[in-house]
Every structure is written in C-alpha cells, then in structure tokens.
Write an enzyme that holds these catalytic residues in place. Structure first.
Site, PDB file in Angstrom:
ATOM      1  N   SER A  46       0.749  -1.163  -0.110  1.00  0.00           N
ATOM      2  CA  SER A  46       0.034   0.008   0.016  1.00  0.00           C
ATOM      3  C   SER A  46       0.816   1.430  -0.158  1.00  0.00           C
ATOM      4  O   SER A  46       0.253   2.386  -0.335  1.00  0.00           O
ATOM      5  CB  SER A  46      -0.841  -0.024   1.255  1.00  0.00           C
ATOM      6  OG  SER A  46      -0.163  -0.136   2.361  1.00  0.00           O
TER       7      SER A  46
ATOM      8  N   ASP B 271      -3.694   7.960   7.907  1.00  0.00           N
ATOM      9  CA  ASP B 271      -4.402   7.116   8.632  1.00  0.00           C
ATOM     10  C   ASP B 271      -3.719   6.421   9.668  1.00  0.00           C
ATOM     11  O   ASP B 271      -2.447   6.738   9.960  1.00  0.00           O
ATOM     12  CB  ASP B 271      -5.442   6.514   7.785  1.00  0.00           C
ATOM     13  CG  ASP B 271      -4.464   5.209   6.870  1.00  0.00           C
ATOM     14  OD1 ASP B 271      -3.459   5.052   7.312  1.00  0.00           O
ATOM     15  OD2 ASP B 271      -4.788   4.649   5.946  1.00  0.00           O
TER      16      ASP B 271
ATOM     17  N   HIS C 248      -0.756   4.674   7.203  1.00  0.00           N
ATOM     18  CA  HIS C 248       0.039   5.167   6.092  1.00  0.00           C
ATOM     19  C   HIS C 248       0.371   6.524   6.190  1.00  0.00           C
ATOM     20  O   HIS C 248      -0.682   7.271   6.858  1.00  0.00           O
ATOM     21  CB  HIS C 248      -0.966   5.171   4.830  1.00  0.00           C
ATOM     22  CG  HIS C 248      -1.422   3.680   4.751  1.00  0.00           C
ATOM     23  ND1 HIS C 248      -2.640   3.169   4.877  1.00  0.00           N
ATOM     24  CD2 HIS C 248      -0.633   2.631   3.946  1.00  0.00           C
ATOM     25  CE1 HIS C 248      -2.964   1.807   4.344  1.00  0.00           C
ATOM     26  NE2 HIS C 248      -1.667   1.763   3.841  1.00  0.00           N
TER      27      HIS C 248
END
Length: 347
Positions: free
Chosen positions: A36, A314, A317
């Site tokens: 990610s 978040d 991340h």
C-alpha cells in the site's frame, strides 16, 4: 508556534524545490513492486477492505481519490518525477498501449511476500502474482520491440523498485489468532523465509532483463499510530522485526551483487533516518483523518487541515509530505544506479 511552523514549511518547500526540477528522463522505464505504500490503483476493483479510492484519500491529489493510500502522491510518484517522467507510472490494472514501455506499477495494498499475508482483509496481489503480471508485460514488450534480445537490451536500462514485507509481519506473523506463522517459526526463521522468497523473486526479475534494482527496507513498524495508540509507546517487537528484516535484506543485496556481476542492486531504508521534526512534522502518533475499525479513513470525513504537520494520514499510512521527503532521500541513493542510463526512451 505558528511562525515556527511556517518557517519549517518554507524549509520543506525549499528543500524539495532543489530536487523537483524539469530534466531529461534518466531511465526508459520504471517498474514498481510493493504494497500500500506504492499502490496507485491496483486494488480498486478487488474484493477487499484494503482500498482507498474514496474521499478523503487523494484530497491533495490533482485527480482526487485514485487508490493511493495517502492524502496525495506517494513515494514512487515523486521518484518518477525526480527521474524525469512527465506522468506517474500507471497501475497494472490500467495499462494499455505504449504505456508499458515507460513502466508499470504492480503494487497492491495489504500484499506481502507470502501469498497468505494480508488476506484477512480480502483479495490482494501478492509479490509472486505481481511477478506473474510482470511476465505478461514482458511478453507484450517482447512483441512490441521485435524479440527477446531487443526487449532485454531495453529493460537492462530500466529501474526496478521493490518495497514490500511489512504485511508479512503486521498482517501475518503478529496475528497469531489468524495465522500460524509465529507458532511454526521463530522470528528469525520466519524472516529468513521471507528473504529467501524475496531473493527468488528478484532472481526471476533478473532473468527477464532487470539490471538496476532497488530493494527497500522496512520502517519502524512498531511506531505507527495503529500500535502506539494502545499506550503511547512504540511496540518493540514490531520494530525488532523490521530491523531484522532490513539487516538481512541488506546482506542479501550484497549476495546478489556478488552473484550477478552484470547487475547493480541497491538497498535503501530512507524512512529510518528522516529527521521529521526538522521539517515541521509535529504530530507523529495520531492520524490526520478519523479512522474506522480497520485503521483506514472513514469515508467522506474531513481530514485535518494542517496535513503538512502530520506524519500519518490514517493509522498505517504516511502523508504526502513524508512521502516526498522519503523520495528525496531515496533518489540520492538511487542516482549512482541511473546516472549512466541516459539513453532516450523508445517512442
């Protein structure tokens, strides 16, 4: 405090401006493998919780939400710009036409080196499958350029970037109720397994023409908000795992360089050495957006306005501002790898 923050923001902008100037494309193509931290849309159509193609992700990206797990651009976007690319490298899910001659981003949110890592969140494109996708692209490049010899000559000049492994710990080894890894292996045995598998994948890339390969170590996994929010402190065992992985990966890079003398492999771990306070990042243990149970941003919620002061967007991340600094630190280490690759890309 406001004056100090403004001064630090000016320092951040000045630091970035000296790097992000228009220049010639330094490599003909750029291939990206990872999770990610690099995904730019490959998870959008998968059946998974690990997707970010909704507000407030992408609030600072020109096109809005794209599937990047950040408020804006991610490290590989900035690296592409530093390498002279006019546009971001497209995700595998959206490649078409001659785009593949400029490179492809295969990264997938929640993906790991191992097939099973991250699957608790739903589907993802693990590293071995990313390699399978690259084989598809390689075959298309062979056809476009008129044979494997010409294709490999072209690909020899390209840059390959591999940043993966965190989900093999936080979404596998350290979830004993869902995965058996920690009951079967010690941390060192498990890490050795990851490095062996990763090395096998890198050797496959070499067979298909990769000669300039960047391998990225893991940051401080135990210091992300998902874990520090429990008691305000970093989780030592998570950080020890990341440190062990990075050390073993660094050693493996030396082994690969000795084995494949026609290639250059570079280990980087820029995130571990960033002096974030110097650039005005004042919030390191709290996410910028309100998060749901799985740690991602709540859909359509308004994030914090001072995003350049936050390390994390978040609970897992980082923000665009941190991605930018990591890219600059990474590029400084990558430059020796690409400085002789000045041949113009094929049209």
């Amino acid at each position: 405090m406001a004056i100090k923050t403004k001064a630090l923001l000016v320092l951040l902008v000045a630091t970035c401006m000296q790097y992000f100037a228009n220049g010639e494309q330094q490599v003909p193509c750029f291939f990206i493998f990872g999770d990610s931290l690099s995904d730019n849309g490959n998870n959008n159509n998968l059946q998974t919780q690990a997707k970010s193609n909704y507000n407030p992700y992408g609030i600072d990206f020109p096109n809005g939400p794209t599937g990047r797990f950040s408020n804006g651009r991610v490290t590989v976007d900035f690296l592409a710009e530093l390498l002279g690319f006019k546009e971001p490298v497209p995700p595998y899910a959206n490649t078409s036409g001659s785009d593949i001659l400029k490179g492809v981003n295969y990264a997938s949110g929640a993906a790991g080196i191992l097939l099973e890592s991250g699957k608790r969140l739903g589907d993802n494109i693990h590293l071995e499958k990313q390699l399978r996708n690259h084989r598809v692209i390689y075959s298309r490049i062979v056809r476009k350029l008129g044979g494997s010899r010409k294709a490999k000559e072209y690909l020899n000049k390209c840059l390959y970037y591999v940043n993966i492994g965190s989900n093999d710990y936080i979404n596998n080894f350290f979830l004993p109720d869902l995965y058996t890894s920690s009951r079967i292996f010690t941390l060192e045995q498990y890490t050795n397994r990851l490095i062996r598998r990763l090395s096998e994948n890198i050797k496959e890339l070499h067979e298909s023409g990769a000669r300039k390969v960047v391998l990225v170590g893991l940051g401080a996994l135990g210091c992300i908000p998902r874990f520090t929010s429990r008691n305000g402190s970093c989780v030592d065992e998570f950080n020890e795992a990341a440190f062990l992985f990075s050390n073993k990966l660094n050693s493996e890079v030396n082994t690969l360089n000795n084995k494949f003398t026609d290639s250059s492999f570079i280990f980087i771990n820029s995130s571990s050495a960033l002096d974030l306070e110097k650039f005005g990042f004042t919030v390191a243990d709290t996410p910028c957006c309100r998060t749901r149970e799985d740690g991602q941003c709540v859909r359509n919620e308004t994030p914090c306005p001072n995003r350049n002061e936050y390390v994390f967007y978040d609970e897992f991340h980082i923000t665009e501002a941190v991605h930018r600094l990591i890219a600059i630190g990474s590029y400084d280490q990558i430059k020796p790898l690409v400085q002789h690759s000045t041949n113009p890309p094929l049209q």
